[in-house]
Design a protein around this motif. Sequence first.
Motif, PDB file in Angstrom:
ATOM      1  N   LYS A   1      -3.501   9.719   6.605  1.00 55.43           N
ATOM      2  CA  LYS A   1      -3.225  10.821   7.717  1.00 55.43           C
ATOM      3  C   LYS A   1      -1.905  10.826   8.461  1.00 55.43           C
ATOM      4  O   LYS A   1      -1.092   9.810   8.322  1.00 55.43           O
ATOM      5  CB  LYS A   1      -4.572  10.520   8.691  1.00 55.43           C
ATOM      6  CG  LYS A   1      -5.852  10.762   7.754  1.00 55.43           C
ATOM      7  CD  LYS A   1      -6.809  10.503   8.931  1.00 55.43           C
ATOM      8  CE  LYS A   1      -8.381  10.344   8.108  1.00 55.43           C
ATOM      9  NZ  LYS A   1      -9.365  10.334   9.265  1.00 55.43           N
ATOM     10  N   PRO A   2      -1.546  11.950   9.240  1.00 54.74           N
ATOM     11  CA  PRO A   2      -0.409  11.950   9.898  1.00 54.74           C
ATOM     12  C   PRO A   2      -0.090  10.930  10.890  1.00 54.74           C
ATOM     13  O   PRO A   2      -1.389  10.323  11.473  1.00 54.74           O
ATOM     14  CB  PRO A   2      -0.380  13.361  10.369  1.00 54.74           C
ATOM     15  CG  PRO A   2      -1.478  14.060   9.776  1.00 54.74           C
ATOM     16  CD  PRO A   2      -2.539  13.211   9.073  1.00 54.74           C
ATOM     17  N   GLY A   3       1.033  10.319  10.987  1.00 57.05           N
ATOM     18  CA  GLY A   3       1.224   9.081  11.911  1.00 57.05           C
ATOM     19  C   GLY A   3       1.777   8.102  11.469  1.00 57.05           C
ATOM     20  O   GLY A   3       2.304   7.280  11.967  1.00 57.05           O
ATOM     21  N   GLY A   4       2.099   7.994   9.987  1.00 56.72           N
ATOM     22  CA  GLY A   4       2.683   6.933   9.421  1.00 56.72           C
ATOM     23  C   GLY A   4       3.143   6.965   8.233  1.00 56.72           C
ATOM     24  O   GLY A   4       2.516   7.905   7.301  1.00 56.72           O
ATOM     25  N   VAL A   5       4.101   5.959   7.679  1.00 56.72           N
ATOM     26  CA  VAL A   5       4.350   6.087   6.094  1.00 56.72           C
ATOM     27  C   VAL A   5       3.805   4.542   5.557  1.00 56.72           C
ATOM     28  O   VAL A   5       4.137   3.558   6.270  1.00 56.72           O
ATOM     29  CB  VAL A   5       5.634   5.944   5.966  1.00 56.72           C
ATOM     30  CG1 VAL A   5       6.021   6.048   4.319  1.00 56.72           C
ATOM     31  CG2 VAL A   5       6.228   7.479   6.300  1.00 56.72           C
TER      32      VAL A   5
ATOM     33  N   HIS B   1       9.074   7.488  -2.485  1.00 59.68           N
ATOM     34  CA  HIS B   1       9.253   7.533  -0.846  1.00 59.68           C
ATOM     35  C   HIS B   1       8.151   6.594  -0.023  1.00 59.68           C
ATOM     36  O   HIS B   1       8.145   6.738   1.008  1.00 59.68           O
ATOM     37  CB  HIS B   1       9.089   8.912  -0.474  1.00 59.68           C
ATOM     38  CG  HIS B   1      10.064   9.781  -0.926  1.00 59.68           C
ATOM     39  ND1 HIS B   1      11.431   9.915  -0.952  1.00 59.68           N
ATOM     40  CD2 HIS B   1       9.829  10.910  -1.859  1.00 59.68           C
ATOM     41  CE1 HIS B   1      12.126  10.733  -1.243  1.00 59.68           C
ATOM     42  NE2 HIS B   1      11.076  11.274  -2.263  1.00 59.68           N
ATOM     43  N   GLY B   2       7.371   5.767  -1.121  1.00 59.93           N
ATOM     44  CA  GLY B   2       6.117   5.259  -0.236  1.00 59.93           C
ATOM     45  C   GLY B   2       5.272   6.163  -0.128  1.00 59.93           C
ATOM     46  O   GLY B   2       5.278   7.336  -0.277  1.00 59.93           O
ATOM     47  N   ARG B   3       3.917   5.872   0.653  1.00 63.54           N
ATOM     48  CA  ARG B   3       2.806   6.958   0.761  1.00 63.54           C
ATOM     49  C   ARG B   3       3.293   7.510   2.117  1.00 63.54           C
ATOM     50  O   ARG B   3       2.790   7.085   3.276  1.00 63.54           O
ATOM     51  CB  ARG B   3       1.546   6.176   0.872  1.00 63.54           C
ATOM     52  CG  ARG B   3       0.953   5.578  -0.564  1.00 63.54           C
ATOM     53  CD  ARG B   3      -0.291   4.944  -0.393  1.00 63.54           C
ATOM     54  NE  ARG B   3      -1.202   5.945  -0.034  1.00 63.54           N
ATOM     55  CZ  ARG B   3      -2.459   5.561   0.429  1.00 63.54           C
ATOM     56  NH1 ARG B   3      -2.588   4.680   0.824  1.00 63.54           N
ATOM     57  NH2 ARG B   3      -3.271   6.511   1.027  1.00 63.54           N
ATOM     58  N   VAL B   4       3.740   8.654   1.899  1.00 66.12           N
ATOM     59  CA  VAL B   4       4.310   9.392   3.255  1.00 66.12           C
ATOM     60  C   VAL B   4       3.082  10.207   3.661  1.00 66.12           C
ATOM     61  O   VAL B   4       2.142  10.852   2.889  1.00 66.12           O
ATOM     62  CB  VAL B   4       5.449  10.433   2.645  1.00 66.12           C
ATOM     63  CG1 VAL B   4       5.940  11.282   3.757  1.00 66.12           C
ATOM     64  CG2 VAL B   4       6.489   9.794   2.023  1.00 66.12           C
ATOM     65  N   ALA B   5       2.767  10.230   5.023  1.00 63.79           N
ATOM     66  CA  ALA B   5       1.816  10.858   5.625  1.00 63.79           C
ATOM     67  C   ALA B   5       1.923  12.482   5.269  1.00 63.79           C
ATOM     68  O   ALA B   5       2.878  12.919   5.293  1.00 63.79           O
ATOM     69  CB  ALA B   5       1.992  10.574   6.966  1.00 63.79           C
ATOM     70  N   TRP B   6       0.443  12.747   5.327  1.00 62.35           N
ATOM     71  CA  TRP B   6       0.550  14.247   5.050  1.00 62.35           C
ATOM     72  C   TRP B   6       1.372  15.192   6.230  1.00 62.35           C
ATOM     73  O   TRP B   6       1.198  14.740   7.212  1.00 62.35           O
ATOM     74  CB  TRP B   6      -1.031  14.770   5.086  1.00 62.35           C
ATOM     75  CG  TRP B   6      -1.389  16.130   4.571  1.00 62.35           C
ATOM     76  CD1 TRP B   6      -1.558  17.164   5.251  1.00 62.35           C
ATOM     77  CD2 TRP B   6      -1.213  16.453   2.964  1.00 62.35           C
ATOM     78  NE1 TRP B   6      -1.563  18.325   4.551  1.00 62.35           N
ATOM     79  CE2 TRP B   6      -1.482  17.985   3.296  1.00 62.35           C
ATOM     80  CE3 TRP B   6      -1.202  15.847   1.950  1.00 62.35           C
ATOM     81  CZ2 TRP B   6      -1.589  18.826   1.906  1.00 62.35           C
ATOM     82  CZ3 TRP B   6      -1.276  16.527   0.744  1.00 62.35           C
ATOM     83  CH2 TRP B   6      -1.531  17.994   0.816  1.00 62.35           C
ATOM     84  N   GLY B   7       2.018  15.999   5.635  1.00 62.50           N
ATOM     85  CA  GLY B   7       2.557  17.077   6.587  1.00 62.50           C
ATOM     86  C   GLY B   7       3.739  16.387   7.162  1.00 62.50           C
ATOM     87  O   GLY B   7       4.199  16.818   8.403  1.00 62.50           O
TER      88      GLY B   7
END
Length: 448
Positions: free
Chosen positions: A378-382, A92-98
Amino acid sequence: MKYRTTLLWQTCLTLVCLGSAAAAESGQPNILLIFADDVGQEVLECYGGQSYQTPHLNELSRTGMTFHHAYSMPVCHPSRITLMSGRYPFRHGRVAWGSYPEAAETNTFSNYLQRAGYTTGIAGKWQLCLLKDDPSHPQRLGFNHSDLFGWHEGPRYYEPMLYRNGTVRDDTLGHYGPDLYQSSLIEFMKANRDRPFFAYYSMAVAHEVTDDLPQPVPHGPFDRYDNYAEMVAEMDQGVGRLVAALNALELREKTLILFLADNGTPPEIIIRAEEQDLLRTPVVSRRNGLDVPGGKKQLTNAGTNVPMIANWPGTIAPGQQVDDLVDFSDILPTFLDLAGAPLPTEQPLDGVSFANRLRGKGASPRRFAYCEEAVLPKPGGVEPDGKSSGLRWVRTQDWKLYNDGRLFYMAEDPVERYPLTGPQDDAPRAAVRQQLKRAFEELSLSSE
């Protein structure tokens, strides 16, 4: 203040009194997925644990099937993505935490089961978005009913902040979160007892309280947070309550119960808050005469070799101890197999079905399990490429190869003290190394 609700017990008594209407005749079993949080094998008595009493889980094991080679990711977020999608996190790519990969929202086990005719419900932990920002997220991911705490938004235990079908509940004052989650799921099963359902209890226990809010969440009735032993007791009691509800609804022989945990036991937990300071205590459990520190976040057995128990009276013969390899990508295809639904064609799965093992018709065809270190933005992007960093392994029951070239003979070195490198290989070991290197290649990943 009254923290423990009596609603749950009233619900169970009501179910006993009412009994159940005859369930619609269907070849599709109900599925109750119970997903514990931060619980390694060493915690359960049926896996040799000696520190805690787990009688309800022991009974599920005694009357069902216990897996010894089930493997998670080392932390909860990538485990949950793998579980729901049937695909490893790096796909899925580097999915943001949470968060959950937007492109995969329609391809969850819950959405597929809905299309196969199931009604779906979830209660407990979400972890896949901030619900205040996206309250309809569970519905998009395939749940008709949801009763969830919104990750790092508020308490999950005492007086929890819960979203029921996208709306914050105003009736949790004085209540204990796990009681409310269980009541919600029992009511869901009761309301849908005449049709196939998928009930997902995403447990809060035995995870520590949220640690990054401006104001620490409320203490419990003893002016502290629950300790690890207390949370394990709640985990086991919650299993017992859900099983009792299924018995009262006369649905046990129509329902597969699958219990598993998202990763290993934590090395420490928060025990109380003193103003803004959070005090922690270590977690060490006894198993088969040895002390086992919590291994969460590690790629070792202590972090990734999790308990998994399947129970289905009349279909799964009691008392089975199983050495089949299973990893979390296998859950989705297994559920679809049991539901009589075709596998998705829009994208390949990493998982393989172990439904035949549950039916008593043969072992899982899985040849190797896979795990990866959580290297997440960190949250906010992939981020677009999940292949470029992080430690990974592939393994069989006996052998484990990391992408940095270290090979371990797990049958004799389960705590990974003695890495074997290429120059040390004799002919048989070289053959094992090549076999596992080919497994990396099958995943389109490199290894040394």
